[in-house]
Design a protein around this motif. Structure first.
Motif, mmCIF file in Angstrom:
data_model
loop_
_atom_site.group_PDB
_atom_site.id
_atom_site.type_symbol
_atom_site.label_atom_id
_atom_site.label_comp_id
_atom_site.label_asym_id
_atom_site.label_seq_id
_atom_site.Cartn_x
_atom_site.Cartn_y
_atom_site.Cartn_z
ATOM 1 N N ASP A 26 0.878 -1.166 0.000
ATOM 2 C CA ASP A 26 0.000 0.000 0.000
ATOM 3 C C ASP A 26 0.921 1.223 0.000
ATOM 4 O O ASP A 26 2.092 1.132 0.372
ATOM 5 C CB ASP A 26 -0.848 -0.062 1.279
ATOM 6 N N ILE A 27 0.390 2.377 -0.434
ATOM 7 C CA ILE A 27 1.245 3.569 -0.490
ATOM 8 C C ILE A 27 0.996 4.523 0.679
ATOM 9 O O ILE A 27 1.837 4.645 1.574
ATOM 10 C CB ILE A 27 1.065 4.316 -1.835
ATOM 11 N N ASP A 28 -0.197 5.135 0.691
ATOM 12 C CA ASP A 28 -0.465 6.135 1.747
ATOM 13 C C ASP A 28 -0.507 5.465 3.118
ATOM 14 O O ASP A 28 -1.318 4.578 3.348
ATOM 15 C CB ASP A 28 -1.806 6.838 1.472
ATOM 16 N N THR A 59 -2.557 0.614 -4.469
ATOM 17 C CA THR A 59 -3.093 1.763 -3.737
ATOM 18 C C THR A 59 -4.530 2.073 -4.104
ATOM 19 O O THR A 59 -4.955 1.838 -5.256
ATOM 20 C CB THR A 59 -2.245 3.023 -4.017
ATOM 21 N N ASN A 60 -5.287 2.576 -3.143
ATOM 22 C CA ASN A 60 -6.626 3.095 -3.449
ATOM 23 C C ASN A 60 -6.537 4.553 -3.866
ATOM 24 O O ASN A 60 -7.551 5.220 -4.043
ATOM 25 C CB ASN A 60 -7.554 2.941 -2.236
ATOM 26 N N GLY A 61 -5.319 5.031 -3.967
ATOM 27 C CA GLY A 61 -5.117 6.397 -4.437
ATOM 28 C C GLY A 61 -5.137 6.438 -5.959
ATOM 29 O O GLY A 61 -5.312 5.419 -6.613
ATOM 30 N N ASP A 187 -11.060 11.203 -5.314
ATOM 31 C CA ASP A 187 -11.892 11.967 -4.380
ATOM 32 C C ASP A 187 -12.410 13.248 -5.030
ATOM 33 O O ASP A 187 -11.588 14.070 -5.467
ATOM 34 C CB ASP A 187 -11.057 12.339 -3.150
ATOM 35 N N ASN A 238 -12.787 3.536 -5.291
ATOM 36 C CA ASN A 238 -12.092 3.414 -4.000
ATOM 37 C C ASN A 238 -13.110 3.459 -2.873
ATOM 38 O O ASN A 238 -13.806 4.462 -2.722
ATOM 39 C CB ASN A 238 -11.100 4.589 -3.892
ATOM 40 N N ASP A 240 -12.528 3.528 0.362
ATOM 41 C CA ASP A 240 -11.990 4.010 1.649
ATOM 42 C C ASP A 240 -12.860 5.088 2.266
ATOM 43 O O ASP A 240 -12.986 6.186 1.733
ATOM 44 C CB ASP A 240 -10.569 4.570 1.467
ATOM 45 N N TRP A 243 -8.706 7.776 5.169
ATOM 46 C CA TRP A 243 -7.333 7.458 4.744
ATOM 47 C C TRP A 243 -6.363 8.324 5.517
ATOM 48 O O TRP A 243 -6.750 9.285 6.184
ATOM 49 C CB TRP A 243 -7.166 7.624 3.243
ATOM 50 N N LYS A 285 -9.260 -1.739 -3.158
ATOM 51 C CA LYS A 285 -9.116 -2.636 -1.996
ATOM 52 C C LYS A 285 -10.270 -2.379 -1.051
ATOM 53 O O LYS A 285 -10.620 -1.221 -0.834
ATOM 54 C CB LYS A 285 -7.788 -2.338 -1.272
ATOM 55 N N ASP A 323 -1.808 -0.111 5.873
ATOM 56 C CA ASP A 323 -2.069 0.645 7.115
ATOM 57 C C ASP A 323 -3.548 0.684 7.456
ATOM 58 O O ASP A 323 -3.932 1.178 8.519
ATOM 59 C CB ASP A 323 -1.550 2.092 6.975
#
Ligand code: G3P
Ligand code: MG
Length: 381
Positions: A26-28, A59-61, A187, A238, A240, A243, A285, A323
């Motif tokens: 994962d990234i963030d 990533t979800n980014g 977003d 995404n 999330d 985040w 994810k 994370d």
């Protein structure tokens, strides 16, 4: 046994010495926080590169093309990566351009792409191959009264809005601009405008901007009238809800926008309590499809890395370092691979996870990505 067999050695080594495991990062909150490297992240990736152990960024980014995002990450973490080394929230949408067949291909259909800065996401969609992309900003600039509260942002929209590919026809809206699919790539920056435009489309007659279906969303009609009229399918990239950004507390993510839209949908139509679900597709994810997409990418990269090695051993373990228990841990724990790999989850303390009993139990908890990688290398010996 150290895996320090480097790529050259691998070329000549027998396939038995090729690692049967890989990583997904994962990234963030794992590698970066507010775009700044997290201590140990660069060293961890450098070690895996040196030892020829495959990894993918998952990533979800998003919000920019994969080539652009990896160029930034390569520079920040001093590791050479290319577009095939990353799966972003919207990466799988590229497969909808051609679709599984001619009828479902969206390449030439008119699609609305919401989210992200300016029209970065429109340009990503066009780089994927979508040929007719509209943004909520375009629709707003063509008729600012569609959402009275965005006029304060007109200067912003002016910098990237394009004329609509077809005017909205107030005399016979069914002839005017028709949106065939709605994507939330990243977003939304203007939740109000985006929610209003998406609601308009969901309640429209067949996706024609400016129309109101007598049927869609009407709980007083048989079958609640839902989707008696065709309407554009809604895709989120995404899930999330929160985040890890620069602020010390987690921030609302694209899942927050979706929950807000679901609330407006329910208030407008009666929603799930009246049997009128907001029909949508959510990827990212922890969704199985996103993990399948990432594993396919990981296997392609691994085959490329070890080209020329006959009978490449199967990939048996993938260590997912994340994370966010809701996306990274739940996703890895529940992913069922069609290629026989077992995914294990490593939860780190440098992002969303605040400590204590996580909602989803990881294989292990590590203070940071470096400790997580060390644990995995020990475990895979
Ligand atoms: O928008 C990004 C956020 O949702 C989480 O990104 O990299 O932690 O999956 P990541
Ligand atoms: Mg994260």
């Amino acid at each position: 046994l150290s895996w320090n067999i480097g790529r050259r050695a691998i070329q000549t080594a027998s396939s038995s010495r090729i690692p049967n495991f890989a990583f997904a990062f994962d990234i963030d909150g794992v590698l970066l926080r507010a775009s700044k490297p997290i201590p140990g992240a660069a060293d961890s990736l450098a070690l895996l590169k040196k030892q020829g152990i495959p990894f993918i960024l998952l990533t979800n980014g998003g919000g920019k093309h994969e080539t652009e995002r990896v160029a930034e990450i390569s520079e920040k973490l001093n590791v050479s990566l290319d577009a095939s080394d990353i799966v972003q929230s919207h990466s799988p949408f590229a497969e909808l351009v051609k679709g599984p067949d001619e009828t479902s291909a969206l390449e030439h259909k008119c699609v609305l792409v919401a989210g992200g800065d300016g029209d970065n996401c429109r340009r990503v969609a066009e780089q994927y191959g979508f040929k007719n992309v509209v943004t909520p900003g375009d629709i707003f600039m063509a008729n600012p009264s569609i959402w009275p509260f965005s006029k304060n942002f007109s200067e912003y929209y002016k910098t990237f809005a394009r004329p609509l590919p077809k005017p909205v026809d107030p005399t016979d809206p069914t002839k005017g601009l028709k949106i065939d699919a709605v994507f939330v790539f990243n977003d939304p920056r203007d939740w109000g405008l985006d929610a209003q435009v998406i609601m308009d489309l969901l309640l429209s007659r067949g996706g024609h901007v400016g129309t109101l279906s007598e049927k869609n969303g009407r709980s007083d009609l048989p079958n609640h009238g839902y989707q008696q009229d065709s309407q554009p399918h809604l895709y989120f990239s995404n899930p999330d809800l929160y985040w890890a950004a620069a602020y010390p507390l987690p921030r609302l993510g694209q899942g927050g926008f979706r929950e807000a839209l679901e609330g407006v949908w329910a208030a407008t139509t009666g929603g799930p309590s009246k049997g009128i679900e907001l029909k949508k597709t959510v990827i990212g994810k922890p969704c199985q499809g996103t993990y399948e997409f990432a594993e396919r990418q990981l296997l392609r990269n691994r085959a490329k890395n070890f080209k020329g090695v006959s009978d490449l051993p199967p990939l048996e373990h993938v260590y997912m370092v994340g994370d966010n228990p809701e996306s990274d841990i739940l996703g890895a724990n529940s992913y069922r691979s069609g290629n026989g790999s077992k995914w294990q989850s490593i939860l780190v303390r440098t992002g969303v996870y605040p400590g204590g009993e996580p909602a989803w139990t990881p294989t292990t908890i590590a203070d940071d990505v470096q400790k997580g990688v060390q644990w995995a290398l020990q475990t895979s010996k």
